[in-house]
Design a protein around this motif. Structure first.
Motif, PDB file in Angstrom:
ATOM      1  N   ASP A   6      16.282  12.197  -3.923  1.00 16.96           N
ATOM      2  CA  ASP A   6      16.594  11.149  -4.896  1.00 16.96           C
ATOM      3  C   ASP A   6      16.104   9.797  -4.378  1.00 16.96           C
ATOM      4  OD1 ASP A   6      17.747  12.630  -6.850  1.00 16.96           O
ATOM      5  OD2 ASP A   6      19.823  12.224  -6.273  1.00 16.96           O
ATOM      6  N   ARG A   9       9.655   8.443  -3.135  1.00 14.42           N
ATOM      7  CA  ARG A   9       8.378   8.400  -3.828  1.00 14.42           C
ATOM      8  C   ARG A   9       7.349   9.155  -3.008  1.00 14.42           C
ATOM      9  NH1 ARG A   9      10.904   2.802  -3.480  1.00 14.42           N
ATOM     10  NH2 ARG A   9      11.367   3.973  -1.607  1.00 14.42           N
ATOM     11  N   ALA A  30      10.190  17.678  -6.520  1.00 13.07           N
ATOM     12  CA  ALA A  30      10.625  17.158  -7.827  1.00 13.07           C
ATOM     13  C   ALA A  30      12.023  17.684  -8.158  1.00 13.07           C
ATOM     14  CB  ALA A  30       9.625  17.560  -8.909  1.00 13.07           C
ATOM     15  N   ALA A  34      12.548  13.800  -6.248  1.00 10.91           N
ATOM     16  CA  ALA A  34      11.448  12.877  -5.910  1.00 10.91           C
ATOM     17  C   ALA A  34      10.634  12.519  -7.142  1.00 10.91           C
ATOM     18  CB  ALA A  34      10.537  13.510  -4.867  1.00 10.91           C
ATOM     19  N   GLN A  35      10.064  11.335  -7.103  1.00 11.31           N
ATOM     20  CA  GLN A  35       9.071  10.889  -8.092  1.00 11.31           C
ATOM     21  C   GLN A  35       7.720  11.126  -7.450  1.00 11.31           C
ATOM     22  OE1 GLN A  35       9.743   6.665  -8.918  1.00 11.31           O
ATOM     23  NE2 GLN A  35       9.060   7.209 -10.975  1.00 11.31           N
ATOM     24  N   LEU A  36       6.812  11.807  -8.154  1.00 12.48           N
ATOM     25  CA  LEU A  36       5.574  12.223  -7.505  1.00 12.48           C
ATOM     26  C   LEU A  36       4.322  11.752  -8.229  1.00 12.48           C
ATOM     27  CD1 LEU A  36       6.490  15.927  -6.656  1.00 12.48           C
ATOM     28  CD2 LEU A  36       6.529  13.954  -5.113  1.00 12.48           C
ATOM     29  N   ALA A  37       3.361  11.251  -7.447  1.00 15.99           N
ATOM     30  CA  ALA A  37       2.018  10.974  -7.947  1.00 15.99           C
ATOM     31  C   ALA A  37       1.112  12.114  -7.482  1.00 15.99           C
ATOM     32  CB  ALA A  37       1.522   9.647  -7.387  1.00 15.99           C
ATOM     33  N   SER A  57       7.350  14.982 -14.907  1.00 18.22           N
ATOM     34  CA  SER A  57       7.412  13.557 -15.293  1.00 18.22           C
ATOM     35  C   SER A  57       6.733  12.630 -14.282  1.00 18.22           C
ATOM     36  CB  SER A  57       8.873  13.113 -15.469  1.00 18.22           C
ATOM     37  OG  SER A  57       9.559  13.988 -16.297  1.00 18.22           O
ATOM     38  N   SER A  58       5.541  13.032 -13.849  1.00 14.69           N
ATOM     39  CA  SER A  58       4.826  12.210 -12.867  1.00 14.69           C
ATOM     40  C   SER A  58       4.363  10.888 -13.477  1.00 14.69           C
ATOM     41  CB  SER A  58       3.599  12.976 -12.369  1.00 14.69           C
ATOM     42  OG  SER A  58       2.760  12.120 -11.635  1.00 14.69           O
ATOM     43  N   PRO A  59       4.539   9.772 -12.757  1.00 10.92           N
ATOM     44  CA  PRO A  59       4.084   8.487 -13.284  1.00 10.92           C
ATOM     45  C   PRO A  59       2.592   8.210 -13.021  1.00 10.92           C
ATOM     46  CG  PRO A  59       5.231   8.140 -11.209  1.00 10.92           C
ATOM     47  CD  PRO A  59       5.282   9.614 -11.491  1.00 10.92           C
ATOM     48  N   THR A  82       2.162   1.682  -8.596  1.00 10.42           N
ATOM     49  CA  THR A  82       3.112   2.545  -9.323  1.00 10.42           C
ATOM     50  C   THR A  82       4.490   2.547  -8.673  1.00 10.42           C
ATOM     51  OG1 THR A  82       1.283   3.970  -9.972  1.00 10.42           O
ATOM     52  CG2 THR A  82       3.487   4.920 -10.180  1.00 10.42           C
ATOM     53  N   PHE A  83       4.491   2.549  -7.337  1.00  8.85           N
ATOM     54  CA  PHE A  83       5.769   2.717  -6.619  1.00  8.85           C
ATOM     55  C   PHE A  83       6.264   1.417  -5.967  1.00  8.85           C
ATOM     56  CE2 PHE A  83       4.507   7.430  -5.875  1.00  8.85           C
ATOM     57  CZ  PHE A  83       5.172   7.829  -7.023  1.00  8.85           C
TER      58      PHE A  83
END
Ligand SMILES: NC(=O)c1ccc[n+]([C@@H]2O[C@H](COP(=O)([O-])OP(=O)(O)OC[C@H]3O[C@@H](n4cnc5c(N)ncnc54)[C@H](O)[C@@H]3O)[C@@H](O)[C@H]2O)c1
Length: 259
Positions: A6, A9, A30, A34-37, A57-59, A82-83
């Motif tokens: 949580d 990045r 994920a 985690a938020q992943l590129a 939901s990758s940014p 992005t991060f």
């Protein structure tokens, strides 16, 4: 319950399709929050990678050929934007050698294709880590995982120049870990047993490698990409906070055998 990743990045290099080891790792990260590129190499796999990335939901999904410093500079710039200038996790799951060099004799490897294999499969970790460093420092530390294979420690028939590249990669892990340890950035490798992926298909002796592991590994069974995903999730998590410069073998124990 909060997930282990949580607020983290991450950047994942090396997804080609849903069989890719990088994808098995990404799913674990994920799922843990985690938020992943993601990066992809070439138009042929762009659609695949975009669809997979969308499912978590990758940014950011962007092209990167790791042979290009320009690509790497642009990608890490985009990741930073992005991060918010921070990065916690880097997954390096990239390798390449010409198919003809994974068939015949290692002795016959020409100079240009030797350097190509080393460039894509080993130097790329150094190049990516250098660019991740300031973003990880801004995040208060970070964790980097790369993918290796026993063919870098021992001679495995047909693995040839890729084995030499993995030896360089394994050593790079240790030197990078030393340089970055004082900044709370960890660098580790996973040495996976045979997994049926796109890259594995170009290795001439791959079915033999699989059969030998099943017959002679202590656990006498094959591994799958999710086994690697679980091990990578551990190394990338805070549970491994004092683990760096190491190689974790996920190969049913095969690496320990002499025969
Ligand atoms: N599959 C196995 O049995 C096995 C075992 C041990 C280690 N590994 C390692 O795992 C890693 C991932 O491989 P995989 O088996 O998931 O196969 P894969 O084909 O799914 O992944 C390899 C990735 O490398 C990328 N790549 C190749 N050249 C590139 C370049 N110039 N720039 C950017 N990306 C490039 C490809 O696009 C692909 O996404 C590799 O390092 C491989 O050596 C695989």
């Amino acid at each position: 319950m909060p997930g282990p990743f949580d607020g983290k990045r991450g950047l994942v290099l090396g997804v080609a399709n849903r069989r890719s080891i990088a994808w098995a790792i990404a799913k674990r990260l994920a799922d843990g929050g985690a938020q992943l590129a993601f990066t992809y190499q070439g138009d042929r796999i762009e659609k695949n990678v975009r669809e997979l990335a969308e499912s978590v939901s990758s940014p950011l999904v962007t092209e990167c050929d790791v042979r290009s410093d320009q690509d790497l500079d642009r990608v890490f710039g985009e990741v930073s934007d992005t991060f918010g200038g921070r990065l916690d996790l880097l997954v390096h799951s990239v390798a390449y050698a010409a198919a003809e060099d994974l068939e015949g004799r290692f002795t016959d490897t020409p100079r240009d294709r030797f350097w190509l294999a080393l460039d894509v499969s080993a130097y790329s970790l150094v190049a990516a880590t250098k660019r991740a460093e300031p973003l990880m420092v801004a995040a208060g530390g970070g964790s980097i995982v790369t993918m290796t294979y026993l063919g870098g420690e021992r001679a495995v028939p047909h693995y040839n120049v890729m084995g030499v590249a993995k030896a360089a990669l394994d050593s790079s892990v240790k030197y990078l870990a030393w340089d970055l340890g004082e900044k709370n950035i960890r660098v580790n490798a996973i040495s996976a047993g045979p997994v049926r992926t796109l890259a594995a298909r170009s290795i001439a002796g791959f079915p033999t490698m699989e059969a030998i592991v099943e017959e002679r590994a202590p656990l006498r069974r094959p591994i799958d990409a999710d086994d690697v995903g679980a091990a990578a999730a551990y190394l990338l998590s805070d549970d491994a906070r004092n683990v760096t410069a190491t190689t974790l073998h996920v190969d049913s124990g095969y690496h320990a055998m002499g025969m």
